[in-house]
Write a protein that holds these residues in place. Structure first.
Motif, PDB file in Angstrom:
ATOM      1  N   ASP A 192      29.290  45.261  41.796  1.00  0.00           N
ATOM      2  CA  ASP A 192      29.588  43.822  41.687  1.00  0.00           C
ATOM      3  C   ASP A 192      31.097  43.598  41.557  1.00  0.00           C
ATOM      4  N   GLY A 193      31.449  42.352  41.455  1.00  0.00           N
ATOM      5  CA  GLY A 193      32.868  41.998  41.424  1.00  0.00           C
ATOM      6  C   GLY A 193      33.650  42.657  40.299  1.00  0.00           C
ATOM      7  N   HIS A 244      39.972  39.322  48.632  1.00  0.00           N
ATOM      8  CA  HIS A 244      38.791  38.919  49.399  1.00  0.00           C
ATOM      9  C   HIS A 244      37.668  39.870  49.021  1.00  0.00           C
ATOM     10  N   ARG A 245      36.526  39.628  49.610  1.00  0.00           N
ATOM     11  CA  ARG A 245      35.340  40.395  49.266  1.00  0.00           C
ATOM     12  C   ARG A 245      35.409  41.794  49.876  1.00  0.00           C
ATOM     13  N   HIS A 246      35.184  42.810  49.069  1.00  0.00           N
ATOM     14  CA  HIS A 246      35.200  44.195  49.551  1.00  0.00           C
ATOM     15  C   HIS A 246      33.878  44.501  50.260  1.00  0.00           C
ATOM     16  N   SER A 294      38.069  38.382  40.579  1.00  0.00           N
ATOM     17  CA  SER A 294      38.693  38.447  41.907  1.00  0.00           C
ATOM     18  C   SER A 294      40.209  38.243  41.865  1.00  0.00           C
ATOM     19  N   PHE A 344      30.811  45.309  48.290  1.00  0.00           N
ATOM     20  CA  PHE A 344      30.277  44.301  47.369  1.00  0.00           C
ATOM     21  C   PHE A 344      28.764  44.146  47.579  1.00  0.00           C
TER      22      PHE A 344
END
Lengths: 581, 581
Positions: free
Chosen positions: A478-479, A463-465, A518, A468
């Motif tokens: 960034d990713g 999932h998104r940190h 991801s 981010f």
């Protein structure tokens, strides 16, 4: 269509210019002279086997029952979901011997050093070739729709197989050549990166096609039809080769329905399909139920696939999603197989299956490059599968032990049993590891994707940190940066696990930047059985701790332990794929 | 020149476009992560060795003393001129074992299945690579003049080696491409025909250079300088590759003086020299004396070659004509070696020796094609040369027999001893066979050409048959027809011997028609020791009887048993060369 009624199409117009130029070897015209009984060979080339410094090749080899299979159509029981019961006799072994001279007359039964260590023909070592041919024709692909049936040629593994496939179908292109002659390779957006290392130096356009959970998209925006229909010829020729292999991060490979849609489009645009499927035997029927169970979701009902028109004779093989060859009316499919995942990567042994006219060209290409795989591995695998100790051998070896005299090759039954056992062993590892990772799947924001099909690894999506998009010391987080930082973080104590970033499987930089970062690939094949649980826990814990990091600069620092170009290089995946299959 | 003073030249401008495009693999960037002590490998690609169905690889192998060497500088005695004394213990053998895990830590000493059957690196299997590298650098080529020294990469044999050499230095060309981009291959007028099968489909100009008894001509009409100086660019680019291998019908390979002349011309015109020398160890110092003796001519005095600037440490190796590498100031020489003639053709194992910048490109090419030779053959040869049974192995095998526990690898001394023994065995066969053929050399109008250098065969030249130029049923009897007719005649009872027509070694049709037909290649390597004499007598008798034929129509009838295109096809030689080395 009416099975076997129509001949395969002549697709010679898709061959490379070099491949078209290859003349058939004139050897066969000489066979009649070599075959004259009692003729003295002063023509030479073939050294007398007395000069070979080996008089036997031998091995301690496993029995086919070593590993316990899992059910092809799992019932409600759980016994196959854990890693116990890995074979009733894991250490049981037998001694096989390839003698100097077997005394056998029939070349497809004669397995000995005077033949295996001599020069051979491009197709492969006769006994092994004949086993692989009948196994491919009768067991793996009994439902090939065209009348010619498939033939095979041995390779030095699937990387060699794909290299020869480029040699057969691709004309190299370079700056300065007319753009109209630049050829291309259609592929999934996530792919085996060594294929890029093979194709790009030849100046090929790499053309990713969108995917969904069922694999490459046939229709719709970015799907195969869309890409081919709206091909921009200012980029080069419309691609006439499509490369596909196992499951990808966001999917699990294509079911038959999807394959039929893709095939129809390849017929319309005259595209060759190259199916590279080293993990074909590793299809996990219990994956869906195990996933549902470990996530407290309703269990799906077991889906038994429709029985094939013609059975392989083995329930295990019949239960697998069939190859593109089973719908290959035109003979436009080239399938790459390998012993790397079923015996050992170091064999450097595999085979290509296709319509006979393609195989004839592959043999020409083989005669002028690798000639044939090593006789050491071809004779040992042939003996493992077909061997039996004849009287001659027993005498030659003056054998003491009973075991040797009673050695019997696995035969087709044993080979299928071995494959089913491997699948079982990998399936149990997979279910255990994924179940453990799922324990971490809320807090640490990871969720495991169980491969329903074909693999010795699973994928995990992050999932998104929280960092981010935030500003670090010198750049925005960034990713791709977070992905690299996490990979590094996991190699630190106390976690100390190495995982493969999804960016390594992206077909191009755009996909690498937007989608691939991801994903992580987690392999359950490499570590020893007893370490799987511990490694999975260390991974889960590491991810959880990584997600507690609040300071973007800490993320950036981790990233700097890493050489950035690594993630951009498709070759990077080689380290993980072990240079492939 | 001052040895080792200058660096090799950067010759990257001679690489093919595809080869230049190949990116270095990023694997090495990952080694630091894989190397972290105790790191759990979830990155995968490498299956756990527990899944391999082999627990050992074993063999009964010869001892290096099996064959008796001949003198490097023959004195007056004859004992080495007959075929007796072929080894004091021809059957003595020892048992070698490659275990699953050797317990060894040093990767260049670790020979076991958990490494050999795993994915490896393109250079080759570390223990074998390290042996071959030091053997090439210190023993074979201790006098390389440039400062970088030579490096090596393992191949699947010399045909694979030459295939990769074309990949490295040649851009394929086909009809429609600008003629200015058509590249060429310089070669001797008599050559190994499989090289034509490899080069011609890529659209290369095959450019034969005239020869004399010392090999390829450097100067004079049709010599290398003449061909390059007066190159007609309407045929394509001036060739930048030269292929040379062992002795040819009318010669015996180039001595050092000639090699220096050829090298200087290659420097002037910026040409890469590809030296393919599978028979290098088979140089026969007694050939001249034996020939003189069997023809009652005055015996030449034994010529001891000048000692090399730096000794290999072995009198046998020092006595051999050195490789082009020993004069390769620029680093423009690529040498192809193979185990085909020294161990067995079925190994499909060899190596390339060249300046390090070339080897780096070869490794890139290998990673994307063959990856590495089979671990089965690499580990067995490594164990044969380097192996020793450690305590670990002994325990693993729970060995009964003393023999196994005391197995020791041949080491460099043993390998050189084996090569010297092979040379001795072949030299005795050659002298016996040629002496017998000489018995027929007046009446039957044949004279044997003893190979002074490099081979497991001799050549026989036919005088003119009485039917030459006469009218048969439907055509005039010319040389190629007589040659084919004789080959057929010899396969009939009671002669029943198969020989290789010289036409098979011609670089083009013109040479085939004008020169090549009058030669036959007679191999003394293939038949069993005890059959050599009988076969040579059958050959001599058959030739004598053939020359008694008076009726041109009888010659023509024999010819018609033969498919004419056979002799025109360069591939035809494959049957005899056994597809080569």
């Amino acid at each position: 269509m009416e099975k076997g009624s129509a001949s395969p199409r002549d697709l010679g117009h898709l061959f490379s210019k070099t491949a078209v130029n290859r003349k058939p070897s004139a050897i066969k015209q000489y066979y009649k002279f070599f075959a004259i009984p009692g003729v003295g060979n002063l023509a030479g080339g073939l050294p007398n086997s007395r000069f070979f410094p080996f008089e036997t090749l031998e091995a301690q080899s496993a029995k086919p029952e070593r590993w316990t299979p899992t059910p092809n159509y799992p019932d409600g029981e759980d016994d196959h979901l854990d890693a116990t019961g890995n074979g009733s006799q894991p250490k049981a072994a037998t001694h096989l011997t390839v003698p100097m001279a077997s005394g056998e007359k029939d070349p497809v039964k004669k397995i000995d050093l005077e033949t295996a260590l001599q020069y051979g023909t491009g197709e492969g070592y006769p006994p092994l070739l004949s086993f692989v041919r009948q196994f491919s024709q009768r067991v793996l692909h009994p439902n090939v729709p065209h009348s010619a049936g498939v033939d095979v040629v041995m390779t030095c593994g699937s990387t060699d197989g794909f290299s020869k496939t480029l040699e057969l179908f691709n004309n190299p292109w370079s700056e300065g050549d007319p753009i109209s002659r630049k050829q291309g390779l259609l592929c999934e957006i996530f792919m085996y990166s060594n294929v890029l290392s093979q194709s790009q130096p030849r100046g090929m356009n790499i053309v990713p096609v969108e995917m969904d959970a069922d694999g490459m998209l046939a229709h719709g925006t970015g799907g195969l039809e869309d890409v081919l229909e709206n091909w921009d010829s200012s980029k080069g020729q419309r691609p006439h080769m499509l490369y596909t292999n196992g499951p990808q991060p966001n999917g699990r490979g294509a079911p038959v329905r999807r394959r039929k849609e893709l095939y129809a489009i390849c017929q319309k645009y005259d595209v060759i399909i190259v199916e590279d499927d080293p993990y074909w035997y590793l299809q996990y029927p219990s994956a869906d139920r195990a996933e549902a169970r470990s996530r407290q979701k309703p269990e799906p009902t077991t889906q038994v696939p429709p029985a094939p028109a013609k059975s392989s004779g083995y329930e295990f093989i019949d239960s697998l999603v069939p190859s593109f060859l089973s719908i290959d009316v035109d003979g436009r499919v080239v399938r790459l197989d390998t012993f790397s995942k079923t015996v050992a990567p170091g064999c450097r042994l595999g085979w290509i299956t296709a319509q006979p006219a393609f195989i004839e060209r592959y043999v020409r290409i083989t005669e002028t490059s690798t000639q044939q795989p090593s006789g050491f591995v071809q004779s040992m695998i042939a003996q493992l599968l077909l061997g039996h100790q004849t009287e001659t051998v027993a005498r030659f070896l003056s054998l003491g032990s009973k075991e040797r005299q009673t050695f019997a090759g696995w035969s087709t039954d044993g080979w299928v049993r071995w494959l089913a056992g491997l699948r079982g062993s990998y399936e149990r590892r997979m279910n255990r590891m994924c179940a453990i990772i799922d324990e971490y799947s809320y807090e640490p924001r990871v969720a495991s994707k169980r491969p329903g099909l074909d693999s010795d690894w699973a994928y995990v999506r992050l999932h998104r940190h929280r960092c981010f998009g935030q500003q670090g010391k010198s750049r925005t987080i960034d990713g791709p940066l977070i992905s690299a930082a996490l990979m590094i973080y996991l190699t630190h104590a106390p976690y100390k696990v190495l995982v493969a970033p999804g960016s390594m499987f992206a077909a191009n930089d755009d996909i690498r930047q937007t989608l691939a970062w991801s994903w992580f690939r987690i392999c359950f094949a490499a570590e020893a059985e007893e370490k799987i649980d511990d490694c999975a826990h260390r991974f889960g814990t590491g991810v959880r701790e990584f997600f507690k990091i609040k300071n973007p600069e800490d993320i950036e620092e981790l990233y700097e332990e890493f050489e950035p170009r690594m993630l951009e290089s498709p070759d990077a995946a080689d380290a993980f794929s072990g240079l492939g299959c």
